[in-house]
Enzyme design. Structure first.
Site, PDB file in Angstrom:
ATOM      1  N   GLN A  77      30.666  48.021  36.433  1.00 23.97           N
ATOM      2  CA  GLN A  77      30.679  47.767  34.990  1.00 23.97           C
ATOM      3  C   GLN A  77      29.467  47.073  34.437  1.00 23.97           C
ATOM      4  OE1 GLN A  77      35.505  47.889  35.819  1.00 23.97           O
ATOM      5  NE2 GLN A  77      34.979  47.052  33.623  1.00 23.97           N
ATOM      6  N   CYS A 102      40.773  44.789  31.904  1.00 24.61           N
ATOM      7  CA  CYS A 102      40.048  43.670  31.930  1.00 24.61           C
ATOM      8  C   CYS A 102      40.947  42.523  30.975  1.00 24.61           C
ATOM      9  CB  CYS A 102      38.736  43.892  31.136  1.00 24.61           C
ATOM     10  SG  CYS A 102      37.731  44.792  32.081  1.00 24.61           S
ATOM     11  N   GLU A 140      41.289  47.352  25.419  1.00 26.16           N
ATOM     12  CA  GLU A 140      42.445  46.817  25.926  1.00 26.16           C
ATOM     13  C   GLU A 140      43.672  46.680  25.291  1.00 26.16           C
ATOM     14  OE1 GLU A 140      39.308  43.344  27.868  1.00 26.16           O
ATOM     15  OE2 GLU A 140      40.317  43.091  25.998  1.00 26.16           O
TER      16      GLU A 140
END
Ligand code: MCN
Length: 784
Positions: free
Chosen positions: A222, A370, A739
């Site tokens: 990532q 995350c 997220e």
């Protein structure tokens, strides 16, 4: 579904649900993943894992493994010590991780040796024949045992304690005084279970040294540039001799931020055997060694007046980071962004502290979708607010309304040091309450309760913090945080866009093209987006923490404006006017007030390479590094409606509505896709996912039989909607969204179940709310 379109009539592509440019490649099976790489002479690597969570290694015998046909080498920790490659630094600098165990193993499945062979099968067969003589030791599995320091787990650390770090934020004494003076105080221990992002594609790499000794490293990363720097620092290979390429990625969700031991072993193998090496994790390796999140035990205490006005918040957390504190935490604060735990509410004073401990579990402290502790924080405060509402017998929506940061208070300084940029918490909650028909649902609930049925409504009105970020707050590996963008427009008005981020499914090939197309009046279909190759992309810190839109997206918009300024001079030349007399109207340059005298960007691009005008620099490109002035603070209001079967403990999620506010929306279809994905993960976390360890230290969910992934059959039908509160400091007003659904939804689900069980006096059950746990809570409450 209301994928609100914030496109003004004048927008070209911004706010429009353009289909994803990358999808034809994926839908026709033409994605290019690491495991698709085939190189001449390529060897396969398999790792030998420890069956014990805590044991001394008395000896390792490679002989039987080396005798397997096709096996070329076996390396152990001792070999790496000799090469000074035994240790990996972690991203936050508080700890380091052993590449291959030396002397002792510290968690079940720890990497002990690596085997290199001509085929994957031979490598795996040989790995089983590496004979390791272990002397088992008692494992320490609970951080509450670990903190007693009766057994010191890490011999390599000088401090002789299992305590890794202490973090705190806020006013300890002021908070305690306010709690002592509060008319009502509620407190609850809330556990955010250890879980795993379990992307469809596990981690993997191919390492190859070319004839000039340059390392070409294809990897599921990532953050490819950060990998390049980390590999250089760990191996001593000069950074210019390393090219990291992150091809298509089949999901990351935080699992692919850290640099793992397998990568170092593959590079060592390629170096010593002078041939390319491939390593692809198995599912079980993925679920037992890389990328664990959460494992936070949070004692949440909220003080309030009798009318529901909150007076203080205290959160004391014990974090279990396993054997190595392998946090991919992108902040200099060990607790990441946990400071957002005051949520959407006006706490006059707050104090949060966290102590992290080693245990004999796999390295924790990474992330799931995350969020870097925002999910834990949001869960804690949103559960806490409902527990308070229950205590005060107040409607949870009204309790929230009473305490929200008001729309006119932004920018708002939270009690724990964040400056929230913008928001409309009450407006967003009201939209959700109206859309779901809250009053009617409460009436239905009252009727059902009268009949002895358990229906619940759960609200979560969360605040997210994304966009790591502003360099004054965040760094990794000593690198201050920022991101980058580069735009090159070709003579024919097409172009190429590169950023330092790396999509793993988020659709950057589409949204980055939309941002630039909008700023330059070009066709997004003809703007190619390239990410993930450190030889071509500008240095960037990668995609996680929903930072791509807030940081790289901002860099792109600003780089496009630089291109436009350059183009304005060329347009002035073409229109025979002074640059200051040229205006940008409806995606064209025109002589001020004279629409008939105008040129398109495409015409300007051609001129920029063929006839730019005297004194004008030829070409049309710009690159830019951007350090934002603040994080962005998306928010949302989520409502879950559940029915609980008291006989079986089964929870049926009847409805789930998510209203998200991520500022200006670039592509509503992509945002909706992000929300659907994140909600499905939130649903899994709430009801089915946990990686528990038994008392002997065995990982009890090492495969998809135990670690469950909901399909569309199990997942509820998601109802979505949005409000738009632009970020005042982002050039196009956008905030991140990736997220948010994972941050906001677990509390909505759990609040709904607790609301259903409120008549029984049940106040809290820890996730995952499996049928058995819910059934037991009901039985215990009935028996009490
Ligand atoms: N977007 C938009 N308008 C906004 C905000 C975002 O159109 N106002 C678009 C973006 O341009 C981008 C997508 O939505 O195409 C997600 O953007 P953003 O919120 O900036 O998040 P990132 O691109 O930085 O992605 C990270 C985030 C995180 S932290 C995880 S983990 C995650 C996630 O996104 N992992 C994913 N979504 C995922 N989706 C897929 N398919 N796979 C993963 O591994």
């Amino acid at each position: 579904t209301d994928a609100t379109n914030n496109a003004g009539p004048q927008t070209l592509t911004m706010g429009k649900g353009m289909k994803r440019k990358e999808d034809p490649r994926f839908l026709t099976g033409n994605g290019n993943y690491v495991d698709d790489m085939r190189l001449p002479g390529m060897l396969y690597m398999a790792i030998v894992h420890s069956p014990y969570p805590h044991a001394n290694i008395k000896s390792i015998d490679k002989e039987a493994a080396l005798a397997v046909p096709g096996v070329k080498a076996v390396i152990t920790g001792e070999d790496l010590v000799a090469a000074s490659l035994a240790w990996l630094p972690t991203f936050h600098g508080f700890d380091k991780q052993m590449v291959l165990a030396v002397g002792k193993v510290l968690f079940q499945h720890q990497e002990v040796a690596a085997v290199f062979a001509e085929t994957r099968e031979a490598a795996r067969d040989a790995a089983e024949l590496v004979d390791v003589d272990y002397e088992p030791l008692d494992p320490v599995i609970s951080p509450f045992d670990s903190m007693k320091d009766e057994v010191i787990l890490r011999d390599d650390r000088e401090d002789r304690t299992n305590h890794i770090y202490h973090w705190d934020s806020g006013d300890r004494d002021g908070t305690q005084a306010a709690l002592d003076d509060s008319e009502v105080v509620v407190t609850e221990r809330i556990y955010a279970p250890r879980c795993h992002p379990a992307p469809l594609e596990p981690c993997g790499c191919v390492a190859q040294f070319d004839a000039m000794g340059r390392l070409h490293f294809w990897v599921t990363s990532q953050a490819p540039h950060v990998y390049r720097t980390a590999i250089s620092l760990v191996t001593g290979i000069p950074e210019d001799k390393i090219r990291v390429i992150s091809p298509d990625i089949g999901g990351g969700f935080g699992n692919k931020v850290p640099v793992y031991p397998g990568y170092v072993c593959a590079i060592v193998g390629a170096l010593i055997l002078k041939t390319p090496v491939k390593w692809i994790e198995t599912r079980t390796e993925n679920l037992t060694t890389t990328g664990f999140a959460r494992d936070y035990h949070m004692d949440v205490t909220i003080g309030a007046k009798k009318d529901g006005t909150v007076t203080a918040l205290k959160v004391k957390t014990v974090a279990d980071h396993g054997a190595f504190d392998a946090a991919a935490d992108p902040s200099k604060y060990p607790a990441g962004m946990f400071g957002v735990v005051t949520g959407s509410y006006q706490f006059p004073v707050a104090f949060a502290e966290l102590d992290a401990y080693f245990t004999n579990k796999a390295p924790g402290g990474v992330a799931y979708r995350c969020s870097f502790r925002v999910t834990e924080a949001s869960y804690a405060i949103e559960r806490g607010m409902d527990i308070l509402a229950q205590k005060l017998t107040m409607d949870p929506a009204e309790l929230r309304r009473k305490n929200f940061v008001r729309k006119d208070q932004f920018p708002y300084d939270s009690a724990l040091g964040f400056t929230y940029d913008s928001g409309d918490y009450e407006g967003t909650m009201d939209k959700a309450l109206n859309q779901i028909g809250y009053a009617e649902l409460r009436r239905e609930q009252a009727e059902k309760r009268a009949r002895g049925e358990y229906m619940g409504i759960g609200i979560s009105t969360f605040t997210e913090v994304v966009g790591a970020g502003p360099s004054k707050h965040f760094d990794i590996l000593g690198i201050k945080m920022f991101d980058s963008a580069e735009i090159r427009i070709h003579p024919t008005g097409t172009g190429i866009i590169r950023t330092g981020t790396k999509s793993q499914g988020q659709g950057h090939e589409t949204t980055w093209a939309q941002i630039v197309a909008e700023e330059l009046g070009l066709d997004p279909q003809n703007l190619l987006v390239e990410e993930g190759d450190t030889d071509t992309a500008p240095y960037g810190l990668g995609t996680y923490a929903s930072r791509s839109t807030p940081v790289a997206g901002a860099a792109l918009a600003l780089a496009a404006r630089r291109v436009r300024e350059k183009a304005r001079k060329v347009a002035a030349h073409l229109l025979e006017a002074a640059p200051e007399d040229i205006e940008w109207v409806e995606h064209r340059f025109q002589v001020m007030g004279v629409p008939s005298r105008s040129v398109t960007m495409k015409e300007v691009a051609f001129a920029a390479y063929t006839n730019p005008g005297e004194g004008n620099e030829p070409g049309l490109e710009a690159s830019l590094y951007y350090d934002p002035p603040n994080m962005t603070f998306p928010h949302g209001a989520y409502i879950a409606v559940v029915d609980v079967d008291a006989e079986t403990g089964e929870v049926k999620v009847r409805r789930f509505l998510a209203i998200d506010d991520c500022g200006t929306v670039i592509n509503p279809m992509i945002v909706e896709g992000q929300v659907h994905g994140g909600l499905t993960e939130g649903f899994a976390i709430a009801f089915m996912q946990e990686i528990p360890y038994d008392e002997q230290g065995n990982n009890m969910a090492p495969n998809f039989m135990e670690y469950l992934i909901p399909t569309s059959v199990e997942a509820p039908v998601w109802e979505t909607g949005s409000t738009v509160t632009p970020s005042p400091h982002h050039p196009i007003g956008a905030k991140g969204v990736g997220e948010s659904p994972n941050v906001g939804s677990p509390a909505a689900f759990v609040n709904a179940v607790m609301d259903a069980l409120a008549p029984l006096g049940v106040t809290h059950i820890d996730m995952p709310l499996t049928r058995e746990k819910v059934w037991r809570a009901i039985r215990n409450a009935e028996a009490a």
